[in-house]
Motif scaffolding. Sequence first.
Motif, PDB file in Angstrom:
ATOM      1  N   ARG A  85       0.852  -1.191   0.000  1.00  0.00           N
ATOM      2  CA  ARG A  85       0.000   0.000   0.000  1.00  0.00           C
ATOM      3  C   ARG A  85       0.889   1.243   0.000  1.00  0.00           C
ATOM      4  O   ARG A  85       2.106   1.146  -0.104  1.00  0.00           O
ATOM      5  N   ALA A  86       0.260   2.369   0.165  1.00  0.00           N
ATOM      6  CA  ALA A  86       0.982   3.640   0.092  1.00  0.00           C
ATOM      7  C   ALA A  86       1.977   3.796   1.245  1.00  0.00           C
ATOM      8  O   ALA A  86       1.771   3.277   2.333  1.00  0.00           O
ATOM      9  N   ARG A  87       3.031   4.522   0.979  1.00  0.00           N
ATOM     10  CA  ARG A  87       4.049   4.892   1.974  1.00  0.00           C
ATOM     11  C   ARG A  87       4.736   3.690   2.620  1.00  0.00           C
ATOM     12  O   ARG A  87       5.033   3.706   3.813  1.00  0.00           O
ATOM     13  N   GLY A  88       4.917   2.638   1.885  1.00  0.00           N
ATOM     14  CA  GLY A  88       5.679   1.500   2.393  1.00  0.00           C
ATOM     15  C   GLY A  88       4.932   0.582   3.340  1.00  0.00           C
ATOM     16  O   GLY A  88       5.537  -0.297   3.924  1.00  0.00           O
ATOM     17  N   SER A  89       3.652   0.796   3.498  1.00  0.00           N
ATOM     18  CA  SER A  89       2.894  -0.088   4.380  1.00  0.00           C
ATOM     19  C   SER A  89       2.304  -1.234   3.572  1.00  0.00           C
ATOM     20  O   SER A  89       2.456  -1.295   2.357  1.00  0.00           O
ATOM     21  N   ALA A  90       1.633  -2.151   4.252  1.00  0.00           N
ATOM     22  CA  ALA A  90       1.011  -3.294   3.576  1.00  0.00           C
ATOM     23  C   ALA A  90      -0.289  -3.636   4.287  1.00  0.00           C
ATOM     24  O   ALA A  90      -0.438  -3.404   5.485  1.00  0.00           O
ATOM     25  N   SER A  91      -1.226  -4.162   3.520  1.00  0.00           N
ATOM     26  CA  SER A  91      -2.482  -4.621   4.130  1.00  0.00           C
ATOM     27  C   SER A  91      -2.635  -6.107   3.838  1.00  0.00           C
ATOM     28  O   SER A  91      -2.142  -6.610   2.817  1.00  0.00           O
ATOM     29  N   GLY A  92      -3.306  -6.792   4.718  1.00  0.00           N
ATOM     30  CA  GLY A  92      -3.448  -8.234   4.595  1.00  0.00           C
ATOM     31  C   GLY A  92      -4.567  -8.637   3.652  1.00  0.00           C
ATOM     32  O   GLY A  92      -5.565  -7.948   3.511  1.00  0.00           O
ATOM     33  N   ILE A  93      -4.373  -9.768   3.000  1.00  0.00           N
ATOM     34  CA  ILE A  93      -5.409 -10.378   2.167  1.00  0.00           C
ATOM     35  C   ILE A  93      -5.598 -11.795   2.676  1.00  0.00           C
ATOM     36  O   ILE A  93      -4.628 -12.528   2.868  1.00  0.00           O
ATOM     37  N   ARG A  94      -6.850 -12.167   2.904  1.00  0.00           N
ATOM     38  CA  ARG A  94      -7.163 -13.520   3.365  1.00  0.00           C
ATOM     39  C   ARG A  94      -7.719 -14.327   2.195  1.00  0.00           C
ATOM     40  O   ARG A  94      -8.664 -13.908   1.544  1.00  0.00           O
ATOM     41  N   LYS A  95      -7.112 -15.471   1.917  1.00  0.00           N
ATOM     42  CA  LYS A  95      -7.594 -16.352   0.853  1.00  0.00           C
ATOM     43  C   LYS A  95      -8.096 -17.635   1.510  1.00  0.00           C
ATOM     44  O   LYS A  95      -7.315 -18.561   1.772  1.00  0.00           O
ATOM     45  N   PRO A  96      -9.397 -17.706   1.778  1.00  0.00           N
ATOM     46  CA  PRO A  96      -9.927 -18.843   2.527  1.00  0.00           C
ATOM     47  C   PRO A  96     -10.014 -20.117   1.685  1.00  0.00           C
ATOM     48  O   PRO A  96     -10.140 -20.072   0.463  1.00  0.00           O
ATOM     49  N   THR A  97      -9.939 -21.256   2.370  1.00  0.00           N
ATOM     50  CA  THR A  97     -10.163 -22.555   1.740  1.00  0.00           C
ATOM     51  C   THR A  97     -11.290 -23.247   2.483  1.00  0.00           C
ATOM     52  O   THR A  97     -11.670 -22.837   3.586  1.00  0.00           O
ATOM     53  N   SER A  98     -11.837 -24.293   1.883  1.00  0.00           N
ATOM     54  CA  SER A  98     -12.944 -24.998   2.523  1.00  0.00           C
ATOM     55  C   SER A  98     -12.867 -26.495   2.244  1.00  0.00           C
ATOM     56  O   SER A  98     -12.187 -26.933   1.318  1.00  0.00           O
ATOM     57  N   HIS A  99     -13.569 -27.259   3.068  1.00  0.00           N
ATOM     58  CA  HIS A  99     -13.684 -28.709   2.932  1.00  0.00           C
ATOM     59  C   HIS A  99     -15.158 -29.035   2.684  1.00  0.00           C
ATOM     60  O   HIS A  99     -16.021 -28.569   3.430  1.00  0.00           O
ATOM     61  N   VAL A 100     -15.453 -29.850   1.666  1.00  0.00           N
ATOM     62  CA  VAL A 100     -16.828 -30.207   1.322  1.00  0.00           C
ATOM     63  C   VAL A 100     -17.058 -31.673   1.650  1.00  0.00           C
ATOM     64  O   VAL A 100     -16.286 -32.538   1.228  1.00  0.00           O
ATOM     65  N   PHE A 101     -18.119 -31.959   2.421  1.00  0.00           N
ATOM     66  CA  PHE A 101     -18.501 -33.323   2.789  1.00  0.00           C
ATOM     67  C   PHE A 101     -19.904 -33.587   2.249  1.00  0.00           C
ATOM     68  O   PHE A 101     -20.824 -32.831   2.532  1.00  0.00           O
ATOM     69  N   VAL A 102     -20.070 -34.667   1.488  1.00  0.00           N
ATOM     70  CA  VAL A 102     -21.380 -35.024   0.936  1.00  0.00           C
ATOM     71  C   VAL A 102     -21.683 -36.469   1.296  1.00  0.00           C
ATOM     72  O   VAL A 102     -20.835 -37.344   1.136  1.00  0.00           O
TER      73      VAL A 102
END
Length: 110
Positions: free
Chosen positions: A83-100
């Motif tokens: 991000r601006a001025r040398g900072s950073a913001s987090g990004i969450r990339k979720p995963t999931s488990h499917v049961f049928v």
Amino acid sequence: MSKAILKFIRLSPTKARLIAREVQGMNAELAMASLEFMPNKGAKIISKVIASAVSNGGFEPQEVVVASCRVDAGPVLKRFMPRARGSASGIRKPTSHVFVEVAKAAKKED
């Protein structure tokens, strides 16, 4: 009763749960047909898991119903975006488990 599990899918569990609720209790053939025409990424994935559960039990899709379709949260991949001025913001990339789980349909007496 037979079951299938698909783990670590790169899909948000909340998005997948919306689709999982739609097919719960449906005939397996009808569920796979209706998921085929949904535009969501999760619909294609859940359709494949239902097909796998049907074939795991050696059933035909017409003779079974989706007993339960559950989506649990998996681990979250954490990434950063500069991000601006040398900072950073987090990004969450979720995963999931499917049961049928699919079970034999109860025969209707006429």
